[in-house]
Scaffold this motif. Structure first.
Motif, mmCIF file in Angstrom:
data_model
loop_
_atom_site.group_PDB
_atom_site.id
_atom_site.type_symbol
_atom_site.label_atom_id
_atom_site.label_comp_id
_atom_site.label_asym_id
_atom_site.label_seq_id
_atom_site.Cartn_x
_atom_site.Cartn_y
_atom_site.Cartn_z
ATOM 1 N N LYS A 80 0.824 -1.217 0.000
ATOM 2 C CA LYS A 80 0.000 0.000 0.000
ATOM 3 C C LYS A 80 0.857 1.266 0.000
ATOM 4 N N SER A 81 2.067 1.175 0.527
ATOM 5 C CA SER A 81 2.938 2.347 0.581
ATOM 6 C C SER A 81 3.381 2.798 -0.812
ATOM 7 N N LYS A 82 3.314 1.889 -1.804
ATOM 8 C CA LYS A 82 3.693 2.179 -3.190
ATOM 9 C C LYS A 82 5.150 2.628 -3.324
ATOM 10 N N SER A 83 5.964 2.294 -2.313
ATOM 11 C CA SER A 83 7.380 2.663 -2.352
ATOM 12 C C SER A 83 8.279 1.459 -2.577
ATOM 13 N N PHE A 84 7.743 0.255 -2.316
ATOM 14 C CA PHE A 84 8.574 -0.940 -2.376
ATOM 15 C C PHE A 84 7.953 -1.996 -3.287
ATOM 16 N N GLU A 85 8.822 -2.756 -3.921
ATOM 17 C CA GLU A 85 8.415 -3.932 -4.699
ATOM 18 C C GLU A 85 8.992 -5.156 -4.003
ATOM 19 N N LEU A 86 8.115 -6.012 -3.479
ATOM 20 C CA LEU A 86 8.561 -7.147 -2.677
ATOM 21 C C LEU A 86 9.040 -8.292 -3.560
ATOM 22 N N VAL A 87 10.206 -8.822 -3.227
ATOM 23 C CA VAL A 87 10.777 -9.979 -3.919
ATOM 24 C C VAL A 87 10.846 -11.113 -2.915
ATOM 25 N N THR A 88 10.043 -12.174 -3.129
ATOM 26 C CA THR A 88 9.972 -13.280 -2.167
ATOM 27 C C THR A 88 10.607 -14.560 -2.710
ATOM 28 N N SER A 89 10.993 -14.535 -3.986
ATOM 29 C CA SER A 89 11.609 -15.739 -4.553
ATOM 30 C C SER A 89 12.659 -15.342 -5.595
ATOM 31 N N ILE A 90 13.648 -16.189 -5.732
ATOM 32 C CA ILE A 90 14.710 -16.011 -6.719
ATOM 33 C C ILE A 90 14.769 -17.273 -7.574
ATOM 34 N N ASP A 91 14.686 -17.110 -8.889
ATOM 35 C CA ASP A 91 14.676 -18.252 -9.818
ATOM 36 C C ASP A 91 13.570 -19.239 -9.462
ATOM 37 N N GLN A 92 12.411 -18.695 -9.116
ATOM 38 C CA GLN A 92 11.212 -19.466 -8.783
ATOM 39 C C GLN A 92 11.403 -20.361 -7.555
ATOM 40 N N LYS A 93 12.362 -20.010 -6.718
ATOM 41 C CA LYS A 93 12.584 -20.737 -5.463
ATOM 42 C C LYS A 93 12.406 -19.773 -4.304
#
Length: 428
Positions: free
Chosen positions: A74-87
């Motif tokens: 909601k803050s529109k300041s961050f893009e969350l990355v929860t996985s790398i190379d689909q892991k």
């Protein structure tokens, strides 16, 4: 008066014949103001419009981590990355990626965070209700569980090159999110323990913030990048007048022009007076052009227009005294220096130093205490405060009197030193 006007006419002729010097005096300050304002304004927009990718390791997979994810989105300041190379991302991977500088931040949510918080809240609420006799006495097992509850840590891995302001902002934002979640959990448990279906508490924010202009109580004040940058960098550009002025004085001494002038019944004060009138006119034209650029050209460059809350008359008074201070410095430098190679580098370096300690580049209030004290002796700081008083604070003449008085005294002092030094030099 005739001698003064004739000497002034001579100075204008010298400037007219030096097209390169005129370009430096008028075009370079405009390029400087436009370039710096564009860069800073685009940086400000980037911070507000471009999302910063950050790593997010969710070991909780429950209410708190989901709430933090929702708030970050909601803050529109961050893009969350929860996985790398689909892991699914691990804490070790996140730490290594941040250390290499590929990401600015990694947030690691500990395991069972929601469960531990719920246990703590339940225990605290039951303890409070027990004090009021609304709950059965705690069992020994319940007391032991309360003692066993340990604090949890949300780990933040920052890029070593990340700025302190970025770190503080992220910490405060996450702390605010967690505090809000804790408060909501307490309300929910109270409602559950008292077996009430209707909400007991209004959980909407009661206190809000509104930025107000102190001079206009009902109006919000939102100073933009142009209102901050145009006066600051105009001031910086005006002070660069000391370089061509000091070189002009040194050349006259070295080429014998000054000696020929002195063989006529013309005092050194008259010669300096002509230079003051000439270069003061130049500085005022410089400032007027920079204001016109800010008001009429900036909107075509996708920049906010320069809005001045105060009087243009007062603004030009401040600019007049700023120009005098810069000219006084240039005259002193030209009087003391023996070659252009001495005056030009020293003058440029001096302007940069005065700008640095005067608050043109870095706001004075975030400087160390000792530098805040030193900043008060910089003429650029006096001029900058005068400009801000008029542009942003809707100041009257009395409000800017301290700043223009300091600038005037600075000019008179340097001029007196120049005259005294020249007198001593000629006596020898």
């Amino acid at each position: 008066m005739y001698k003064l006007l004739s000497a002034t006419y001579k100075e204008f002729l010298l400037l007219k014949r030096d097209l390169g010097g005129l370009a430096i005096l008028f075009i370079m300050p405009l390029v400087l103001v436009v370039t710096v304002t564009l860069i800073q304004d685009s940086s400000f927009k980037q911070l507000n419009n471009v999302k910063i990718p950050i790593l997010f390791v969710d070991n909780d997979q429950a209410e708190i981590s989901k709430s933090i994810i929702d708030n970050l989105k909601k803050s529109k300041s961050f893009e969350l990355v929860t996985s790398i190379d689909q892991k699914t991302l691990t804490e070790q991977q996140a730490s290594n990626l941040v250390l290499k500088g590929k990401y600015k931040l990694a947030i690691v949510i500990p395991k069972n965070l929601t469960k531990a918080l719920q246990t703590k809240v339940n225990s605290n609420v039951k303890g409070i209700l027990d004090k009021f006799g609304l709950e059965e006495e705690e069992t020994t097992q319940s007391k032991e569980n309360h003692k066993k509850i340990t604090t949890k840590e949300i780990k933040l891995y920052f890029d070593p090159a990340a700025q302190l302001s970025f770190k503080s902002g992220v910490k405060n934002a996450i702390d605010k999110m967690v505090s809000k979640i804790e408060t909501q959990s307490i309300y929910t448990v109270f409602q559950k323990e008292l077996e009430v279906e209707e909400p007991l508490f209004d959980q909407s924010s009661f206190i809000h913030f509104k930025e107000i202009n102190p001079r206009q109580k009902d109006a919000e004040i939102k100073p933009n990048s142009v209102q901050h940058n145009v006066p600051a960098w105009s001031l910086f550009a005006i002070f660069f007048i000391i370089i061509p002025l000091s070189i002009n004085i040194v050349k006259e001494k070295n080429q014998g022009t000054f000696v020929r002038l002195r063989t006529n019944p013309v005092s050194y004060a008259t010669i300096l007076g002509s230079k003051i009138l000439t270069y003061l006119t130049v500085t005022m034209i410089q400032f007027a052009l920079m204001l016109l650029i800010g008001i009429y050209i900036f909107p075509y460059l996708d920049l906010p227009p320069l809005t001045i809350h105060g009087s243009y008359y007062l603004l030009f008074i401040v600019a007049l005294f700023v120009g005098l201070a810069a000219i006084g410095l240039g005259i002193l430098l030209g009087t003391i220096a023996n070659t252009p190679e001495q005056s030009a580098p020293f003058g440029a370096t001096l302007v940069v130093i005065l700008a640095a300690i005067g608050g043109v580049w870095i706001p004075v209030f975030i400087m160390p205490k000792i530098m805040q004290i030193i900043a008060k002796i910089s003429p650029m700081n006096w001029g900058l405060n005068g400009f801000y008083d008029v542009i942003l604070r809707d100041a009257n003449f009395t409000d800017i009197l301290p700043e223009i008085s300091l600038l005037g005294l600075f000019f008179i002092s340097l001029l007196a030193i120049s005259l005294y030094y020249d007198k001593l030099k000629n006596a020898v």
